[in-house]
Scaffold this motif. Structure first.
Motif, short mmCIF file in Angstrom:
data_model
loop_
_atom_site.label_atom_id
_atom_site.label_comp_id
_atom_site.label_asym_id
_atom_site.label_seq_id
_atom_site.Cartn_x
_atom_site.Cartn_y
_atom_site.Cartn_z
N ALA A 149 42.54 39.96 42.44
CA ALA A 149 42.46 38.50 42.60
C ALA A 149 42.55 37.84 41.24
O ALA A 149 41.96 38.31 40.27
N LYS A 150 43.31 36.75 41.18
CA LYS A 150 43.33 35.91 39.99
C LYS A 150 42.94 34.51 40.45
O LYS A 150 43.67 33.87 41.19
N LEU A 151 41.76 34.06 40.01
CA LEU A 151 41.26 32.74 40.37
C LEU A 151 41.40 31.83 39.16
O LEU A 151 40.81 32.08 38.11
N LEU A 180 39.73 33.94 36.26
CA LEU A 180 38.90 35.11 36.59
C LEU A 180 39.77 36.15 37.28
O LEU A 180 40.44 35.85 38.27
N MET A 181 39.77 37.36 36.75
CA MET A 181 40.49 38.49 37.35
C MET A 181 39.46 39.42 37.99
O MET A 181 38.50 39.84 37.33
N ILE A 182 39.67 39.74 39.27
CA ILE A 182 38.81 40.70 39.97
C ILE A 182 39.70 41.84 40.42
O ILE A 182 40.58 41.67 41.26
N GLN A 183 39.47 43.01 39.83
CA GLN A 183 40.29 44.19 40.14
C GLN A 183 39.71 44.93 41.34
O GLN A 183 38.51 44.88 41.59
N ASP A 184 40.58 45.64 42.06
CA ASP A 184 40.15 46.55 43.13
C ASP A 184 39.15 45.86 44.07
O ASP A 184 38.00 46.25 44.19
N LEU A 185 39.64 44.83 44.74
CA LEU A 185 38.76 44.02 45.58
C LEU A 185 38.01 44.83 46.62
O LEU A 185 38.58 45.74 47.24
N HIS A 186 36.73 44.49 46.79
CA HIS A 186 35.89 45.06 47.83
C HIS A 186 35.59 43.97 48.85
O HIS A 186 35.66 42.77 48.54
N VAL A 187 35.22 44.36 50.06
CA VAL A 187 34.86 43.38 51.08
C VAL A 187 33.71 42.50 50.58
O VAL A 187 33.68 41.29 50.84
N CYS A 188 32.79 43.08 49.82
CA CYS A 188 31.64 42.31 49.33
C CYS A 188 32.01 41.27 48.27
O CYS A 188 31.16 40.47 47.86
N TYR A 232 34.58 32.90 20.73
CA TYR A 232 34.09 33.98 19.87
C TYR A 232 33.23 35.01 20.58
O TYR A 232 32.74 35.95 19.95
N SER A 233 33.00 34.84 21.88
CA SER A 233 32.16 35.81 22.58
C SER A 233 32.61 35.97 24.02
O SER A 233 33.26 35.09 24.59
N ALA A 234 32.26 37.13 24.59
CA ALA A 234 32.59 37.45 25.98
C ALA A 234 31.43 38.24 26.56
O ALA A 234 31.21 39.39 26.19
N ASP A 235 30.69 37.60 27.45
CA ASP A 235 29.50 38.22 28.04
C ASP A 235 29.65 38.32 29.54
O ASP A 235 30.03 37.34 30.20
N ASN A 236 29.33 39.50 30.09
CA ASN A 236 29.30 39.70 31.53
C ASN A 236 27.89 40.03 31.98
O ASN A 236 27.15 40.70 31.25
N SER A 237 27.55 39.59 33.17
CA SER A 237 26.32 40.04 33.80
C SER A 237 26.42 41.53 34.06
O SER A 237 27.49 42.03 34.41
N PRO A 238 25.34 42.29 33.92
CA PRO A 238 25.39 43.74 34.19
C PRO A 238 25.86 44.07 35.61
O PRO A 238 26.44 45.12 35.84
N GLU A 239 25.63 43.14 36.53
CA GLU A 239 26.05 43.35 37.91
C GLU A 239 27.57 43.26 38.08
O GLU A 239 28.13 43.81 39.03
N PHE A 240 28.22 42.58 37.16
CA PHE A 240 29.66 42.33 37.26
C PHE A 240 30.35 42.93 36.03
O PHE A 240 30.62 42.23 35.05
N VAL A 241 30.65 44.21 36.10
CA VAL A 241 31.16 44.93 34.93
C VAL A 241 32.58 44.51 34.61
O VAL A 241 33.36 44.13 35.48
N LYS A 242 32.93 44.60 33.31
CA LYS A 242 34.22 44.10 32.83
C LYS A 242 35.41 44.87 33.40
O LYS A 242 36.52 44.34 33.41
N ASP A 243 35.20 46.11 33.85
CA ASP A 243 36.35 46.84 34.39
C ASP A 243 36.81 46.26 35.73
O ASP A 243 37.93 46.51 36.17
N ARG A 244 35.97 45.46 36.39
CA ARG A 244 36.38 44.78 37.64
C ARG A 244 36.43 43.27 37.50
O ARG A 244 37.28 42.63 38.11
#
Length: 108
Positions: free
Chosen positions: A19-21, A78-86, A54-66
């Motif tokens: 997904a690309k939002l 926002l890019m979401i890789q390998d979409l899950h139903v959730c 100058y910074s890029a922070d993700n919540s631990p629940e939402f890892v950068k690989d997805r």
């Protein structure tokens, strides 16, 4: 004037797709902070990530690989890789100044 804009309407995708939002913004701030949040039905918004020049922070629940976003001149899609139903939810993009509209997507 600072403004954040998301395209209206839902994005319909299937499991495993990417997904690309889109989210565009205008600002007079030399170092704007842009945020993405996820809101599921009957739940409160959850912080996904924050981007600045100058910074890029993700919540631990939402890892950068997805879940990832690159802050460009006037957009932070926002890019979401390998979409899950959730992943079905409403996604909000906003700056530290303004709350805009939202983009939702769901599995068909």
């Amino acid at each position: 004037e600072d403004k954040v804009t998301q395209p209206p309407g839902d994005v319909i995708l299937t499991q495993g797709q990417t997904a690309k939002l889109n989210c565009t913004f205008t600002t007079t701030d030399s170092n704007p902070y842009l945020f993405w949040y996820k809101q599921e039905v009957n739940s409160f918004p959850k912080f996904i990530l924050r981007r600045s020049r100058y910074s890029a922070d993700n919540s631990p629940e939402f890892v950068k690989d997805r879940f990832d976003a690159e802050l460009k001149d006037s957009s932070v899609p926002l890019m979401i890789q390998d979409l899950h139903v959730c992943d079905s939810a409403v996604y909000y993009c906003f700056s530290r100044i303004e709350f805009p509209a939202h983009t939702g997507f769901h599995q068909p």
